[in-house]
Write an enzyme that holds these catalytic residues in place. Structure first.
Site, PDB file in Angstrom:
ATOM      1  N   HIS A 239      -7.782  -5.621   0.226  1.00 27.75           N
ATOM      2  CA  HIS A 239      -6.588  -4.772   0.253  1.00 27.75           C
ATOM      3  C   HIS A 239      -5.415  -5.378   1.010  1.00 27.75           C
ATOM      4  O   HIS A 239      -4.266  -5.053   0.720  1.00 27.75           O
ATOM      5  CB  HIS A 239      -6.948  -3.417   0.871  1.00 27.75           C
ATOM      6  CG  HIS A 239      -5.816  -2.433   0.896  1.00 27.75           C
ATOM      7  ND1 HIS A 239      -5.169  -2.005  -0.244  1.00 27.75           N
ATOM      8  CD2 HIS A 239      -5.195  -1.800   1.934  1.00 27.75           C
ATOM      9  CE1 HIS A 239      -4.214  -1.148   0.082  1.00 27.75           C
ATOM     10  NE2 HIS A 239      -4.207  -1.010   1.389  1.00 27.75           N
TER      11      HIS A 239
ATOM     12  N   SER B 299       0.832  -1.199   0.000  1.00 24.70           N
ATOM     13  CA  SER B 299       0.000   0.000   0.000  1.00 24.70           C
ATOM     14  C   SER B 299       0.877   1.264   0.000  1.00 24.70           C
ATOM     15  O   SER B 299       1.680   1.447  -0.906  1.00 24.70           O
ATOM     16  CB  SER B 299      -0.955  -0.040   1.193  1.00 24.70           C
ATOM     17  OG  SER B 299      -1.950   0.936   1.081  1.00 24.70           O
TER      18      SER B 299
ATOM     19  N   ASP C 203      -9.778  -5.015  -4.437  1.00 29.33           N
ATOM     20  CA  ASP C 203      -9.160  -4.072  -3.502  1.00 29.33           C
ATOM     21  C   ASP C 203     -10.001  -2.797  -3.445  1.00 29.33           C
ATOM     22  O   ASP C 203     -10.117  -2.091  -4.447  1.00 29.33           O
ATOM     23  CB  ASP C 203      -7.735  -3.750  -3.969  1.00 29.33           C
ATOM     24  CG  ASP C 203      -6.941  -2.965  -2.935  1.00 29.33           C
ATOM     25  OD1 ASP C 203      -7.545  -2.184  -2.180  1.00 29.33           O
ATOM     26  OD2 ASP C 203      -5.706  -3.114  -2.892  1.00 29.33           O
TER      27      ASP C 203
END
EC number: 3.1.-.-
Length: 398
Positions: free
Chosen positions: A372, A246, A333
């Protein structure tokens, strides 16, 4: 009541009929008033009282309804005013955007002692602290391969540092925003990587967890560089891989670009749920949905990010990276759209800097529900890593 009223009415009729002086408009009005009183008296008190009570109840209900509508209008105007005011507040105070990007003040899970990784199920992990710069201290976890967990019991920091020179490869993990190095999904990934025979070194950037300092893109990148150099001094010829997740992918590409420019690249770079750059990610983030079509969205929300010195330009960095690249992204995601990961791959794959290295993109179908941060659950992950990084050889016992 009726007997007393009838003579009065009859007498009044006689006077009116006989042409008494009271005849005329005034007399007519008096006559109508007398008739009304007579009717009320004849009707009695019974039926009139319920009608009056019903009228009063209706008035009270209407009053309450008007009060409710007024309060709802006040709430609506307040929300609308707040909706319009927030963009101006963010524009005037760019630091707000920086806090929303880093979210370092969100410490989850709460009430964990980062000095005790064993409380998170990592009983073959050592906690230590490094100092990248003056007035900056960062907390580090070093998890040895699972096959060493028995030998690791009760060992001190020196033993863990010496273990880095074993024949097991090392992964430097750079986490995303919010939380700490003790986040649940992060701990689960450490366990998976450790079970595959990797050392896992991770840390909290300055301002996260128990690390001391003020967050910034430059500072986060420098922290990562310091930890990488610390590992290289102790790892000998063992492979060192960098894994970013991320927001950590932005730190990872910043770091690897810098390492490549000084001609000390890592052995491979793994990007999990990456974006292209922070502007595109901010525009695609679910938090931006209610403002995405707001007039001047870029000026209000995106320009303050850039003015705060935050770019995390993965799309530019990959053009200057010369090592193998693996991108992992789940189609479902909700935080970093799958399309941004695919776009980054399409930028990197034809880049001349990768002509001597492999670039691979691994999608995870939305039916798997990895979203995610749950790619670590994939039963295919060990095979993917073995094929991309090469199977780890068993190391000597410490």
């Amino acid at each position: 009541m009726r007997k007393r009223t009838e003579p009065v009415a009859l007498e009044h009729e006689r006077r009116t009929a006989s042409g008494s002086p009271s005849a005329g408009p005034a007399a007519a009005a008096l006559d109508a008033d007398c008739r009304l009183k007579q009717n009320l008296c004849l009707a009695g008190p019974g039926p009139a009282e319920p009608r009056c009570a019903a009228d009063a109840g209706m008035k009270r209900a209407l009053g309450r309804r008007k009060g409710l509508c007024f309060r709802l209008r006040k709430i609506l105007f307040f929300v609308l005013g707040l909706y319009v005011a927030i963009p101006f507040l963010i524009k005037l105070c760019p630091g707000i955007q920086a806090k929303l990007i880093f979210l370092n003040f969100v410490r989850v899970p709460y009430f964990i002692d980062l000095k005790r990784p064993q409380d998170q199920g990592l009983n073959h992990t050592c906690n230590y602290y490094l100092q990248p710069e003056e007035d900056v201290t960062i907390g580090v976890w070093h998890t040895v391969p699972t096959v060493w967990w028995k030998n690791a019991q009760g060992k001190d920091q020196m033993w863990y540092e010496d273990a880095l020179s074993s024949s097991h490869p090392i992964i430097l993990y750079l986490h995303g925003n919010a939380g700490t190095r003790g986040g649940d999904h992060r701990v689960e990934l450490y366990k998976v990587l450790s079970s595959l025979g990797y050392h896992v070194v991770t840390f909290d950037y300055r301002g996260w967890g128990d690390s001391v300092g003020t967050p910034s893109e430059r500072g986060m990148t420098y922290d990562a560089l310091h930890v990488f150099d610390w590992i290289k001094v102790r790892s000998g010829d063992n492979p060192v891989y960098i894994w970013g997740h991320s927001l950590g992918t932005g730190v990872a590409t910043n770091l690897v670009r810098r390492l490549c420019e000084r001609e000390t690249p890592p052995d491979a770079l793994i990007l999990e749920s990456p974006f292209t750059n922070i502007r595109e990610e901010a525009k695609s983030h679910p938090f931006s949905v209610i403002y995405r079509y707001f007039p001047g969205f870029d000026w209000f929300f995106l320009d303050p990010i850039t003015s705060s010195g935050i770019q995390f330009a993965n799309d530019e960095n990959v053009k200057h990276i010369s090592c193998s690249l693996l991108i992992l992204h789940a189609e479902d995601d909700p935080v970093v759209p799958f399309q941004l990961g695919r776009k980054l791959y399409n930028i990197a794959a034809p880049s001349r800097s990768f002509r001597d290295f492999k670039v691979q993109f691994i999608p995870f179908h939305s039916d798997l529900g990895y979203r995610h941060k749950y790619i670590y659950k994939s039963p295919e992950l060990p095979r993917i890593l073995r094929e991309f990084l090469g199977k780890s050889e068993p190391g000597r016992q410490h």
